[in-house]
Design an enzyme around this catalytic site. Structure first.
Site, PDB file in Angstrom:
ATOM      1  N   ASP A  48      -1.246   1.406  -3.868  1.00  0.00           N
ATOM      2  CA  ASP A  48      -2.116   0.406  -4.490  1.00  0.00           C
ATOM      3  C   ASP A  48      -3.469   0.970  -4.920  1.00  0.00           C
ATOM      4  O   ASP A  48      -4.364   0.203  -5.297  1.00  0.00           O
ATOM      5  CB  ASP A  48      -2.316  -0.799  -3.558  1.00  0.00           C
TER       6      ASP A  48
ATOM      7  N   ASP B 290      -2.662   6.380  -3.327  1.00  0.00           N
ATOM      8  CA  ASP B 290      -1.492   5.748  -2.707  1.00  0.00           C
ATOM      9  C   ASP B 290      -0.918   4.633  -3.587  1.00  0.00           C
ATOM     10  O   ASP B 290      -1.335   4.446  -4.741  1.00  0.00           O
ATOM     11  CB  ASP B 290      -1.841   5.215  -1.312  1.00  0.00           C
TER      12      ASP B 290
ATOM     13  N   ASP C 173      -5.975   2.506  -3.325  1.00  0.00           N
ATOM     14  CA  ASP C 173      -7.222   2.473  -2.550  1.00  0.00           C
ATOM     15  C   ASP C 173      -7.422   3.717  -1.689  1.00  0.00           C
ATOM     16  O   ASP C 173      -8.504   3.936  -1.167  1.00  0.00           O
ATOM     17  CB  ASP C 173      -7.345   1.180  -1.723  1.00  0.00           C
ATOM     18  N   ARG C 174      -6.387   4.539  -1.540  1.00  0.00           N
ATOM     19  CA  ARG C 174      -6.552   5.756  -0.732  1.00  0.00           C
ATOM     20  C   ARG C 174      -6.726   6.979  -1.604  1.00  0.00           C
ATOM     21  O   ARG C 174      -6.370   6.969  -2.781  1.00  0.00           O
ATOM     22  CB  ARG C 174      -5.309   5.982   0.136  1.00  0.00           C
TER      23      ARG C 174
ATOM     24  N   LYS D  91     -11.585  -0.044  -0.276  1.00  0.00           N
ATOM     25  CA  LYS D  91     -11.671   1.395  -0.457  1.00  0.00           C
ATOM     26  C   LYS D  91     -11.128   1.716  -1.841  1.00  0.00           C
ATOM     27  O   LYS D  91     -10.420   0.910  -2.434  1.00  0.00           O
ATOM     28  CB  LYS D  91     -10.933   2.134   0.650  1.00  0.00           C
TER      29      LYS D  91
ATOM     30  N   SER E 246       0.796  -1.218   0.000  1.00  0.00           N
ATOM     31  CA  SER E 246       0.000   0.000   0.000  1.00  0.00           C
ATOM     32  C   SER E 246       0.835   1.278   0.000  1.00  0.00           C
ATOM     33  O   SER E 246       1.615   1.487  -0.907  1.00  0.00           O
ATOM     34  CB  SER E 246      -0.953  -0.036   1.182  1.00  0.00           C
ATOM     35  N   HIS E 247       0.685   2.062   1.060  1.00  0.00           N
ATOM     36  CA  HIS E 247       1.340   3.377   1.114  1.00  0.00           C
ATOM     37  C   HIS E 247       2.785   3.294   1.595  1.00  0.00           C
ATOM     38  O   HIS E 247       3.452   4.318   1.701  1.00  0.00           O
ATOM     39  CB  HIS E 247       0.536   4.275   2.055  1.00  0.00           C
TER      40      HIS E 247
HETATM   41  C1  VG1 Z   1      -3.664   1.855   8.303  1.00  0.00           C
HETATM   42  C2  VG1 Z   1      -4.883   2.745   8.475  1.00  0.00           C
HETATM   43  C3  VG1 Z   1      -6.146   1.924   8.277  1.00  0.00           C
HETATM   44  C4  VG1 Z   1      -6.113   1.267   6.890  1.00  0.00           C
HETATM   45  C5  VG1 Z   1      -4.840   0.449   6.748  1.00  0.00           C
HETATM   46  C6  VG1 Z   1      -4.676  -0.136   5.366  1.00  0.00           C
HETATM   47  O1  VG1 Z   1      -3.682   0.822   9.264  1.00  0.00           O
HETATM   48  O2  VG1 Z   1      -4.878   3.361   9.743  1.00  0.00           O
HETATM   49  O3  VG1 Z   1      -7.257   2.762   8.426  1.00  0.00           O
HETATM   50  O4  VG1 Z   1      -7.217   0.428   6.705  1.00  0.00           O
HETATM   51  O5  VG1 Z   1      -3.697   1.267   7.006  1.00  0.00           O
HETATM   52  O6  VG1 Z   1      -4.636   0.866   4.401  1.00  0.00           O
HETATM   53  P1  VG1 Z   1      -2.812   0.890  10.611  1.00  0.00           P
HETATM   54  O7  VG1 Z   1      -3.047  -0.414  11.306  1.00  0.00           O
HETATM   55  O8  VG1 Z   1      -1.395   1.125  10.200  1.00  0.00           O
HETATM   56  O9  VG1 Z   1      -3.335   2.064  11.378  1.00  0.00           O
HETATM   57  V1  VG1 Z   1      -3.864   0.569   2.939  1.00  0.00           V
HETATM   58  O10 VG1 Z   1      -4.078   1.827   1.952  1.00  0.00           O
HETATM   59  O11 VG1 Z   1      -2.626  -0.181   3.420  1.00  0.00           O
HETATM   60  O12 VG1 Z   1      -4.544  -0.801   2.265  1.00  0.00           O
HETATM   61 CO    CO Z   2      -3.520   1.364   0.079  1.00  0.00          CO
END
Ligand code: VG1
Ligand code: CO
Length: 543
Positions: free
Chosen positions: A279, A277, A281-282, A376, A113-114
């Site tokens: 992948d 981001d 989804d953000r 998302k 992801s990010h």
């Molecule tokens: C973070 C965010 C959470 C989100 C998750 C995955 O998790 O706070 O709201 O669903 O990332 O997002 P954490 O446990 O680090 O707070 V992504 O864009 O990785 O799929």
């Molecule tokens: Co993501």
């Protein structure tokens, strides 16, 4: 097809976090590490004959190698077909859509992801079930249990598959179909929004800037915003997917999306700016010199959903993660629809959407989405905003300010302390928990503690219970502080402090969030002793 059974030894650290298993690339590159985890996923499933697996990732370093391994393992474990995005690319929401549209048995999405990518950075893998959504805890717990006991995995002797050209390859009866990564998703978006109105809005001279942050939404944005909506080429930034995201941190927030922030706060600022981001989804939404807090974005989309063709009939309900502000709750109350509060992570929304209880969902962490998929969806959120701008003729800032006038403002901020030694982070959590009995009734400046708890959630659909989801300090005035540890990091611990205060006072609504929350921030430090226990005076990232 000849199938090898390879002897292996279990690793003890393959516990999926908030969103799949995330580790440094070098951890995944250890012999058998990836294979063990993939086999643990397959061992958890009852794979019917001729089942199809959807497969793709965000294009980061190690994506292509991992895809070749997973194809061979899918063949050996009884899948009849793998549907894979061209060049191994699929955004997370596009993968979710493909699973649903082609009714595949499930999907594997390769992404951290990010988190940054590259040989010294992060890789990740997650499994999605046939509804298109992230596997629920029952399944991720079973995968972890399997990973601790695994002694062998299966691999078919197949040649490497050419991922660069679209088409079907049949290998000993096993089918690999390489598909265009973008077109199905683009078609879905076009069916949901008023593209004609958005085109007119752009043709009338309004300008947008979209920043793909060198990550997976690049090709999607070019097709949807560029080709289908007519946005100019110079309005699409960083749209070439790169294996290390251009050396950046593909996290769309005010700190890491600095290229975009400069544009949105510059002299020639566009009417609308957004980023997604790693992948896809953000989303981060900006107006001309204006930042939209993700919690407000969710509330505003909910309040105005009827202006979007896909939601013209209204919403069945809404849901937000617990740390997300209560702005959407106020909209739900006014609309007379249900509002659910779930733990952090998209996997908790799936049951509610499958049961038809909610249409829109959101998280404060720049995540917004709806029941069109089970993830998302960054570009979907961008299109929601563009559709609202086109339908109302208003600016981003005026839409938000009018929303606050109607509903009041949930002033909100999240402070992240990244890379904290795990013992120190645990000490902060323990220090707060130790005060659970004594805090209620205590007064800190203008704040009186009402209740304190560790959030737990009972899924209203299947009754499953999730505990330990974040410490909540709720004040008598309705303000709150939430503290939890991240479940997506790969180094040390990240402490997240979520701050929220509600105001109907128009003067307060003009203030910068950090100013308006200053006293609550001090109170949160007094209660948590975070600065003393970690030596950190300032957060790493403020959103
Ligand atoms: C973070 C965010 C959470 C989100 C998750 C995955 O998790 O706070 O709201 O669903 O990332 O997002 P954490 O446990 O680090 O707070 V992504 O864009 O990785 O799929
Ligand atoms: Co993501």
């Amino acid at each position: 097809m000849s199938i090898q059974t390879v002897a292996t030894q279990a690793f003890s650290d393959q516990k999926p976090g908030t969103s799949g298993l995330r580790k440094k690339v070098r951890v995944f590159q250890q012999p058998h590490y990836l294979q063990n985890f993939v086999q643990s996923i397959f061992d958890t499933l009852e794979i019917p004959a001729n089942a199809t697996l959807t497969l793709g990732g965000d294009g980061r370093y190690f994506n292509k190698e991992a895809i070749q391994v997973i194809i061979k393992m899918a063949a050996a474990n009884g899948f009849g077909k793998v549907l894979v995005g061209q060049h191994g690319i699929l955004s997370t929401p596009a993968a979710s859509h493909l699973i649903r549209k082609y009714q595949t048995f499930g999907g594997i999405i390769l992404s951290a992801s990010h988190n940054p990518g590259g040989p010294d950075d992060d890789f990740g893998i997650k499994y999605n079930t046939s509804n298109g959504g992230p596997a629920p805890e029952k399944i991720t717990d079973a995968i972890f249990a399997n990973s601790k006991q695994i002694s062998q995995y299966k691999l078919a002797d197949l040649p490497e598959v050419d991922l660069s050209s679209i088409g079907v390859t049949t290998l000993d009866g096993f089918v690999v179909e390489v598909i265009d990564a973008v077109s199905d998703y683009a078609e879905l978006m076009e069916s949901m929004f008023d593209f004609a109105a958005i085109k007119r809005w752009l043709a009338a001279g309004h300008r947008l800037t979209f920043d793909a942050m060198h990550a997976v939404t690049g090709p999607y944005a070019k097709e949807i915003l560029g080709n289908r909506l007519g946005a100019s080429a110079d309005s699409l930034m960083n749209c070439e997917v790169s294996e290390n995201f251009g050396g950046g941190h593909p996290d769309p927030n005010l700190t890491y999306a600095e290229d975009l922030v400069k544009v949105a706060y510059g002299a020639q600022a566009p009417d609308f700016a957004a980023a997604s981001d790693g992948d896809g989804d953000r989303n981060m939404i900006l107006g001309n010199h204006f930042f939209v807090t993700p919690s407000d974005s969710l509330a505003l989309i909910a309040a105005n959903a009827k202006l979007i063709p896909a939601y013209a009939q209204g919403l069945s309900g809404v849901a937000r993660s617990m740390p997300t502000s209560g702005a959407v709750d106020r909209v739900a109350a006014k609309l007379g629809i249900a509002c659910y509060e779930t733990p952090t992570g998209w996997k908790f929304f799936g049951n509610l959407m499958d049961a038809g209880r909610v249409t829109l969902c959101g998280e404060e962490s720049f995540g917004t989405g709806s029941d069109h998929v089970r993830e998302k969806d960054g570009l979907w959120a961008v299109l929601c905003w563009l559709n609202l701008l086109a339908a109302t003729g208003e600016s981003v800032e005026s839409l938000v300010r009018k929303h606050w006038q109607t509903y009041g403002r949930n002033v909100y901020s999240r402070h992240d302390y990244e890379g904290v030694p795990t013992e120190q982070a645990n000490a902060v959590m323990a220090h707060i928990k130790a005060q659970f009995a004594s805090l209620p009734g205590q007064v800190f400046g203008s704040y009186t503690v009402n209740t304190v708890d560790d959030f737990s959630y009972t899924d209203p659909v299947d009754g499953s219970v999730s505990t330990g989801q974040g410490l909540r300090i709720l004040f008598a005035c309705g303000s709150r502080v939430v503290i939890r540890l991240s479940g997506t990091g790969t180094e040390g611990a990240t402490i997240r402090v979520y701050l929220e205060a509600f105001t109907q006072d128009p003067a307060q609504q003009q203030l910068d969030a950090q100013e308006a929350l200053a006293e609550l921030i001090t109170v949160s430090h007094q209660i948590s002793q975070l600065p003393q226990l970690t030596g950190r005076q300032q957060p790493t990232v403020i959103t």
